[in-house]
Design an enzyme around this catalytic site. Structure first.
Site, short mmCIF file in Angstrom:
data_model
loop_
_atom_site.label_atom_id
_atom_site.label_comp_id
_atom_site.label_asym_id
_atom_site.label_seq_id
_atom_site.Cartn_x
_atom_site.Cartn_y
_atom_site.Cartn_z
N LYS A 108 13.41 6.97 17.73
CA LYS A 108 12.06 7.32 18.13
C LYS A 108 11.13 6.10 18.18
O LYS A 108 10.05 6.17 18.76
CB LYS A 108 11.47 8.40 17.21
CG LYS A 108 11.19 7.98 15.79
CD LYS A 108 10.69 9.17 14.97
CE LYS A 108 10.41 8.81 13.52
NZ LYS A 108 9.29 7.86 13.37
N ASP A 109 11.57 4.97 17.59
CA ASP A 109 10.76 3.75 17.62
C ASP A 109 11.10 2.85 18.81
O ASP A 109 10.45 1.82 19.00
CB ASP A 109 10.97 2.94 16.33
CG ASP A 109 10.44 3.65 15.10
OD1 ASP A 109 9.61 4.57 15.26
OD2 ASP A 109 10.85 3.28 13.98
N ARG A 130 1.43 12.45 18.73
CA ARG A 130 2.20 13.67 19.03
C ARG A 130 1.98 14.73 17.95
O ARG A 130 1.70 15.89 18.26
CB ARG A 130 3.69 13.34 19.12
CG ARG A 130 4.60 14.57 19.19
CD ARG A 130 6.05 14.19 18.96
NE ARG A 130 6.27 13.63 17.63
CZ ARG A 130 6.49 14.35 16.54
NH1 ARG A 130 6.52 15.67 16.60
NH2 ARG A 130 6.69 13.76 15.38
N ARG A 131 2.10 14.33 16.70
CA ARG A 131 1.85 15.29 15.62
C ARG A 131 0.40 15.74 15.62
O ARG A 131 0.10 16.92 15.44
CB ARG A 131 2.19 14.65 14.27
CG ARG A 131 3.68 14.42 14.05
CD ARG A 131 3.93 13.61 12.80
NE ARG A 131 5.36 13.36 12.59
CZ ARG A 131 5.86 12.29 12.00
NH1 ARG A 131 5.04 11.34 11.56
NH2 ARG A 131 7.15 12.15 11.83
N ARG A 187 -0.79 4.80 7.86
CA ARG A 187 0.16 3.75 8.21
C ARG A 187 0.88 3.28 6.95
O ARG A 187 0.54 3.62 5.84
CB ARG A 187 -0.59 2.56 8.84
CG ARG A 187 -1.17 2.81 10.22
CD ARG A 187 -0.14 2.83 11.32
NE ARG A 187 0.81 1.74 11.20
CZ ARG A 187 0.60 0.48 11.59
NH1 ARG A 187 -0.55 0.16 12.16
NH2 ARG A 187 1.53 -0.44 11.46
N THR A 201 4.45 3.68 0.73
CA THR A 201 3.00 3.46 0.84
C THR A 201 2.29 4.76 1.22
O THR A 201 1.23 5.09 0.66
CB THR A 201 2.71 2.37 1.88
OG1 THR A 201 3.32 1.15 1.47
CG2 THR A 201 1.22 2.16 2.06
N ARG A 202 2.86 5.50 2.15
CA ARG A 202 2.23 6.75 2.60
C ARG A 202 2.20 7.78 1.48
O ARG A 202 1.20 8.47 1.28
CB ARG A 202 2.96 7.28 3.83
CG ARG A 202 2.89 6.34 5.02
CD ARG A 202 3.53 6.92 6.26
NE ARG A 202 3.70 5.91 7.30
CZ ARG A 202 3.87 6.17 8.58
NH1 ARG A 202 3.92 7.42 9.01
NH2 ARG A 202 4.02 5.19 9.46
N CYS A 229 6.21 5.07 22.86
CA CYS A 229 6.61 5.72 21.62
C CYS A 229 5.42 6.30 20.87
O CYS A 229 5.58 7.12 19.98
CB CYS A 229 7.31 4.71 20.71
SG CYS A 229 8.65 3.81 21.49
#
Length: 336
Positions: A89-90, A137-138, A155, A160-161, A248
């Site tokens: 997906k990247d 997209r989300r 990010r 980190t998230r 992307c």
């Protein structure tokens, strides 16, 4: 049983980002190759990409997720690396000249994971709750389902998230299910978003291996890692995105499944010969969400079926464009 290598190939260099998830992906491919070729020496070339360095700006404003692969591709060009392992997906829809995706691996879960320390699902969130995601997209699909929610940019790597969620900056965050599962953080998943609410990203859950087009020895080495069913599905999804001229980091979703013509049990079903592709394009505020889908019976050889999958992607993209997807995407690419 090991596979006999050509004598000239004794060492393989894999380019990878340095995040825990990227390293897991590279190590996973390394281990699969070593199981096939135990006499091979495999090195990991760890690279910090531009996408890893710029963490205070939404990806859509700085070039999209292609920023995570450019330095890896340069290492292949320079022959410092033989291959690069990517989360598909990247990977941009157009690859640099001379490079190709030599392998599409068997797909893991394609869904988005709902992660929260307080709530069990997106429908349990109170009005005005803050949801973190880096994905347009989300964002567009969540806002279409729950326009009352606040979407805040998120990010950083997975750790980190999750740290920002634990610090109370968000009521919930949305991450790829497969990424959490791969680094053994399944326990953080409260639930998976139904794909009717949030259709996956193109290629989500799949690993791909990039290499030089003319490196026949490497392509032969990698061939046992290919999954023919996943390859067909993913070619269709990427063809849709490519025909929409999407990158992307745009509000485009696409998900293809193979199913038997008389039994549509689409979840993780790779046993059939009918390819079903669904696509979506939406306004980032959720005010408009275009949907299109089409099925195609596949026939012939693997190569012929891949060509049919590519055509199906183009046809579903054409349906979306006829409904106005071009105007939505143009406004995002060229805001006034």
């Amino acid at each position: 049983m090991s596979t006999t290598l050509q004598p000239a190939l004794t060492t393989l260099n894999i380019a990878t980002r340095q995040s825990p998830l990227a390293l897991w992906q590279a190590e996973h491919i390394r281990d699969r190759l070593l199981a096939l070729y135990p006499e091979l020496t495999i090195n990991l070339l760890k690279i910090v990409t531009k996408g890893d360095k710029i963490l205070d700006t939404p990806l859509a404003k700085i070039g999209g997720k292609g920023l995570f692969v450019k330095e890896l591709e340069q290492a292949i060009y320079d022959k410092q690396a033989d291959i690069a392992v990517h989360s598909l997906k990247d990977v941009p829809m157009q690859l640099p000249k001379g490079l190709m995706l030599g392998v599409y691996c068997k797909r893991a879960s394609p869904t988005d994971a709902f992660v929260s320390n307080t709530y069990n699902s997106i429908d349990e969130l109170p009005r005005g709750a803050i949801v973190g995601t880096s994905s347009l997209r989300r964002q567009c699909q969540i806002k279409a389902h729950r326009p009352d929610l606040q979407i805040k940019t998120l990010r950083g790597n997975v750790g980190t998230r999750l740290g920002k969620l634990d610090a109370g900056e968000y009521d919930a965050i949305i991450l790829a299910t497969s990424g959490l599962q791969r680094i053994e953080l399944d326990a953080r998943i409260r639930g998976e978003l139904d794909i009717d609410i949030c259709l996956p990203a193109v290629g989500q859950g799949a690993l791909a291996i990039e290499c030089r087009e003319d490196d026949t020895e490497i392509l032969a080495l990698l061939a046992p890692l290919n999954n023919d069913q996943a390859r067909i599905r993913l070619i269709a999804e990427r063809a849709l995105n490519r025909h929409l001229e999407g990158g992307c980091q745009v509000p485009i979703a696409a998900y293809a499944v193979l199913h038997a013509a008389d039994a549509i049990d689409y979840e993780n079903d790779d046993s059939g010969t009918t390819l079903w592709l669904r696509g979506r394009v939406g306004q980032t505020d959720g005010s408009e969400l275009l949907k299109a889908e089409k099925r195609m019976a596949l026939t012939g050889t693997q190569a012929e079926q891949e060509a049919q999958a590519n055509q199906l992607g183009i046809e579903v993209a054409t349906l979306l464009l006829a409904d106005g997807a071009g105007a939505i995407l143009a406004a995002i690419y060229h805001p006034e």
